[in-house]
Design a protein around this motif. Structure first.
Motif, PDB file in Angstrom:
ATOM      1  N   UNK A  10       0.813  -1.220   0.000  1.00 38.17           N
ATOM      2  CA  UNK A  10       0.000   0.000   0.000  1.00 38.17           C
ATOM      3  C   UNK A  10       0.842   1.265   0.000  1.00 38.17           C
ATOM      4  N   UNK A  11       2.184   1.109   0.127  1.00 37.15           N
ATOM      5  CA  UNK A  11       3.059   2.274   0.004  1.00 37.15           C
ATOM      6  C   UNK A  11       3.568   2.448  -1.415  1.00 37.15           C
ATOM      7  N   UNK A  12       3.344   1.434  -2.247  1.00 36.51           N
ATOM      8  CA  UNK A  12       3.749   1.500  -3.655  1.00 36.51           C
ATOM      9  C   UNK A  12       2.631   2.197  -4.440  1.00 36.51           C
ATOM     10  N   UNK A  13       2.919   3.401  -4.963  1.00 36.99           N
ATOM     11  CA  UNK A  13       1.885   4.205  -5.621  1.00 36.99           C
ATOM     12  C   UNK A  13       1.236   3.469  -6.775  1.00 36.99           C
ATOM     13  N   UNK A  14       2.038   2.830  -7.625  1.00 34.04           N
ATOM     14  CA  UNK A  14       1.482   2.128  -8.788  1.00 34.04           C
ATOM     15  C   UNK A  14       0.622   0.943  -8.369  1.00 34.04           C
ATOM     16  N   UNK A  33     -13.345   4.989   0.025  1.00 37.72           N
ATOM     17  CA  UNK A  33     -11.885   4.848  -0.023  1.00 37.72           C
ATOM     18  C   UNK A  33     -11.189   6.162   0.298  1.00 37.72           C
ATOM     19  N   UNK A  34     -11.790   7.272  -0.104  1.00 38.32           N
ATOM     20  CA  UNK A  34     -11.177   8.580   0.130  1.00 38.32           C
ATOM     21  C   UNK A  34     -11.124   8.933   1.611  1.00 38.32           C
ATOM     22  N   UNK A  35     -11.896   8.256   2.460  1.00 38.77           N
ATOM     23  CA  UNK A  35     -11.911   8.540   3.898  1.00 38.77           C
ATOM     24  C   UNK A  35     -10.801   7.823   4.653  1.00 38.77           C
ATOM     25  N   UNK A  36     -10.091   6.913   3.978  1.00 37.22           N
ATOM     26  CA  UNK A  36      -9.058   6.137   4.663  1.00 37.22           C
ATOM     27  C   UNK A  36      -7.925   7.039   5.134  1.00 37.22           C
ATOM     28  N   UNK A  37      -7.427   7.882   4.247  1.00 37.27           N
ATOM     29  CA  UNK A  37      -6.331   8.781   4.594  1.00 37.27           C
ATOM     30  C   UNK A  37      -6.209   9.841   3.507  1.00 37.27           C
ATOM     31  N   UNK A  38      -5.371  10.838   3.763  1.00 39.89           N
ATOM     32  CA  UNK A  38      -5.201  11.940   2.823  1.00 39.89           C
ATOM     33  C   UNK A  38      -4.643  11.446   1.495  1.00 39.89           C
ATOM     34  N   UNK A  40      -5.001   8.478   0.060  1.00 44.35           N
ATOM     35  CA  UNK A  40      -6.044   7.819  -0.723  1.00 44.35           C
ATOM     36  C   UNK A  40      -7.031   8.843  -1.273  1.00 44.35           C
ATOM     37  N   UNK A  41      -7.315   9.872  -0.487  1.00 46.42           N
ATOM     38  CA  UNK A  41      -8.252  10.891  -0.948  1.00 46.42           C
ATOM     39  C   UNK A  41      -7.702  11.641  -2.159  1.00 46.42           C
ATOM     40  N   UNK A  42      -6.401  11.971  -2.124  1.00 44.61           N
ATOM     41  CA  UNK A  42      -5.786  12.659  -3.268  1.00 44.61           C
ATOM     42  C   UNK A  42      -5.819  11.785  -4.510  1.00 44.61           C
ATOM     43  N   UNK A  43      -5.587  10.485  -4.317  1.00 46.58           N
ATOM     44  CA  UNK A  43      -5.550   9.577  -5.468  1.00 46.58           C
ATOM     45  C   UNK A  43      -6.939   9.384  -6.070  1.00 46.58           C
ATOM     46  N   UNK A  44      -7.945   9.116  -5.232  1.00 48.52           N
ATOM     47  CA  UNK A  44      -9.284   8.825  -5.761  1.00 48.52           C
ATOM     48  C   UNK A  44      -9.976  10.063  -6.316  1.00 48.52           C
ATOM     49  N   UNK A  45      -9.536  11.260  -5.914  1.00 49.51           N
ATOM     50  CA  UNK A  45     -10.135  12.490  -6.433  1.00 49.51           C
ATOM     51  C   UNK A  45      -9.409  13.025  -7.662  1.00 49.51           C
ATOM     52  N   UNK A  46      -8.334  12.362  -8.059  1.00 51.68           N
ATOM     53  CA  UNK A  46      -7.589  12.780  -9.251  1.00 51.68           C
ATOM     54  C   UNK A  46      -8.433  12.480 -10.498  1.00 51.68           C
ATOM     55  N   UNK A  47      -8.719  13.475 -11.353  1.00 49.88           N
ATOM     56  CA  UNK A  47      -9.530  13.225 -12.556  1.00 49.88           C
ATOM     57  C   UNK A  47      -8.965  12.122 -13.444  1.00 49.88           C
ATOM     58  N   UNK A  48      -7.637  12.016 -13.519  1.00 48.98           N
ATOM     59  CA  UNK A  48      -7.039  10.959 -14.349  1.00 48.98           C
ATOM     60  C   UNK A  48      -7.374   9.575 -13.793  1.00 48.98           C
TER      61      UNK A  48
END
Length: 371
Positions: A10-14, A33-38, A40-48
């Protein structure tokens, strides 16, 4: 000297991205998923990431609900959206409804888009994003006699661009016509044609039922006073073809109304072209097969007596009022109630009680709650 320890998964971004992409495509998945941590929130809210998530689940979107409305009464009613999922995945009904001061008629839904006849134009509506695109009909396509389908483009830009396929029976010659609009070019393509199955019959028409996408082809019902056929539009070759429906799926010689109600469907057991037919309380599932000689024919699969499953009375009847092609699910009306019938595996669920005839346009797409 020992090699450096590998980073936890879970520390590996890819790797984390690949894991999150495989969350269920339900409206609550990414918000939770976005509530787990900051991070995860940044990743799941990324438009890409959101685009990748929708594309990853493009072939298995959930059935969020359905559109319906009375399209021929004044004052005009909005196109209502009714959710079918339970909380926390339930979409608020008003979130995806369309208000209008004109007479709108839904032609079908696919890939998160809705194709609407807003006479004398076509309207392509993205209910989630709120985008609307209006198109003029191409020459030779009467809005009152044409039918059409919308779909996302298959190319890499398919999340943005779309295609509209229109079909009609020519008024001037015994031919079926098709034309394709591409949002990438912003124009209609060349006319595509094939002879009508009934020669010079003036009663040949394309039915108003929505098209069904099976594989790389769209299918519509076409009928004249003596028989019913399928019109196939191959999206890869952009060609039209006509094939007969299974045996005895004929129309009344005077009214043109089918003795049995039916719809194109995904065939059981691995897909392919199928037909769902209803006669009385009996449901039949057909599949199109090609023999060793290369000749295609229809083969009947399962037969289900629905009166034993739905507790129907002698005054009830069955009609097919909608079909969700990604979930392989039909909407059946008994005259008193509407049921959602999952065709594989075969399961029935009551949707609502109503004595009102209505058409149900299933809306299947990936949607994140709160967006």
């Amino acid at each position: 000297m020992l090699p450096p320890a590998a980073a936890p998964p879970l520390d590996d971004e890819n790797l984390l991205t690949e894991i999150l992409l495989r969350l269920p495509p339900l409206p609550s998945s990414l918000p939770r998923a976005s509530l787990v941590c900051k991070r995860w929130r940044c990743l799941t809210s990324d438009p890409a990431f959101s685009r990748r998530f929708r594309l990853h689940h493009r072939r298995n979107p959930p059935l969020l609900g359905y559109f319906h409305g009375v399209f021929d009464e004044i004052p005009f009613e909005p196109i209502h959206f009714e959710p079918t999922l339970e909380a926390p995945n339930r979409v608020p009904p008003g979130r995806l409804s369309l208000q209008s001061d004109s007479n709108l008629h839904v032609l079908g839904c696919r890939h998160g888009l809705v194709l609407i006849l807003d006479w004398p134009q076509l309207l392509v509506w993205d209910p989630v994003a709120g985008h609307q695109h209006r198109l003029a009909y191409p020459p030779g396509f009467d809005p009152d006699k044409s039918n059409g389908a919308v779909l996302r483009s298959a190319a890499g830009a398919g999340e943005v661009h779309f295609q509209v396929v229109l079909v009609v029976v020519s008024d001037y010659e015994e031919r079926l016509l098709a034309c394709v609009y591409s949002s990438e070019t912003g124009a209609w393509g060349s006319l595509i044609s094939t002879p009508t199955p009934s020669g010079d019959s003036p009663d040949t028409r394309v039915w108003w039922e929505p098209a069904v996408l099976v594989g790389d082809s769209l299918y519509w019902m076409i009928a004249d006073t003596t028989l019913s056929n399928l019109l196939e539009f191959d999206l890869k070759t952009e060609s039209l073809a006509v094939m007969q429906l299974p045996p005895e799926k004929s129309c009344d010689a005077e009214s043109g109304v089918s003795h049995e109600h039916f719809t194109v469907m995904q065939a059981e057991g691995g897909g392919g072209l199928g037909v769902l037919s209803v006669s009385g309380f009996t449901v039949q599932l057909w599949k199109r097969k090609t023999g060793f000689d290369g000749v295609a024919s229809w083969e009947m699969g399962r037969t289900v007596e629905l009166d034993k499953l739905l507790s129907m009375g002698s005054q009830d009847f069955l009609t097919i009022q909608g079909y969700a092609e990604d979930n392989n699910l039909a909407f059946l009306w008994t005259g008193k109630s509407v049921f959602m019938v999952m065709l594989e595996p075969f399961q029935c669920e009551k949707l609502l009680d109503t004595n009102k005839w209505d058409r149900y346009y299933p809306f299947e797409t990936v949607y994140a709650a709160g967006t």
